[in-house]
Motif scaffolding. Structure first.
Motif, PDB file in Angstrom:
ATOM      1  N   SER A   3      36.556 -74.694  34.600  1.00 53.99           N
ATOM      2  CA  SER A   3      35.420 -73.865  34.982  1.00 53.99           C
ATOM      3  C   SER A   3      35.773 -72.397  34.800  1.00 53.99           C
ATOM      4  O   SER A   3      36.952 -72.017  34.828  1.00 53.99           O
ATOM      5  N   ALA A   4      34.759 -71.571  34.655  1.00 54.35           N
ATOM      6  CA  ALA A   4      34.975 -70.126  34.562  1.00 54.35           C
ATOM      7  C   ALA A   4      35.658 -69.596  35.823  1.00 54.35           C
ATOM      8  O   ALA A   4      36.304 -68.548  35.782  1.00 54.35           O
ATOM      9  N   GLY A  10      35.362 -64.360  31.971  1.00 51.63           N
ATOM     10  CA  GLY A  10      34.475 -65.339  31.354  1.00 51.63           C
ATOM     11  C   GLY A  10      34.165 -64.976  29.908  1.00 51.63           C
ATOM     12  O   GLY A  10      34.707 -64.015  29.359  1.00 51.63           O
ATOM     13  N   LYS A  11      33.302 -65.748  29.316  1.00 52.43           N
ATOM     14  CA  LYS A  11      32.896 -65.512  27.927  1.00 52.43           C
ATOM     15  C   LYS A  11      32.263 -64.125  27.823  1.00 52.43           C
ATOM     16  O   LYS A  11      31.574 -63.715  28.745  1.00 52.43           O
ATOM     17  N   LEU A  16      38.767 -69.046  29.139  1.00 48.61           N
ATOM     18  CA  LEU A  16      38.394 -70.400  29.556  1.00 48.61           C
ATOM     19  C   LEU A  16      38.795 -71.432  28.508  1.00 48.61           C
ATOM     20  O   LEU A  16      39.368 -72.479  28.840  1.00 48.61           O
TER      21      LEU A  16
END
Length: 84
Positions: A3-4, A10-11, A16
């Motif tokens: 999971s993030a 994050g993206k 990730l």
């Protein structure tokens, strides 16, 4: 499952995807990312992973065109590619 929440960024950061690869002891280049967002495609590319753009959701296919393995509108088509 990753999971993030497991990574600092994050993206579109690659964190990730790299975390997921490490957790499976798999080199990034041997992974395949299926992504439905431009930021996700960017993250996969930054991680050095091949990526398929999935355009079956709300994202316009043109925004996924930089996916290295093409863009597909239906995940069933991905299974057909694996058989080739």
């Amino acid at each position: 499952m990753c999971s993030a929440d497991d990574v600092p960024l994050g993206k579109p950061a690659p964190d990730l995807f790299l975390h997921a690869a490490r957790s499976q002891a798999c080199p990034p280049a041997r992974c395949l990312v299926i992504e439905d967002s431009p930021a996700g495609v960017d993250a996969a590319l930054a991680a050095g992973m091949p990526v398929v753009g999935y355009s079956g959701g709300p994202t316009e296919p043109d925004l996924l065109a930089h996916a290295t393995q093409g863009v597909i509108p239906d995940l069933a088509r991905l299974i057909g590619r694996a058989a080739d």
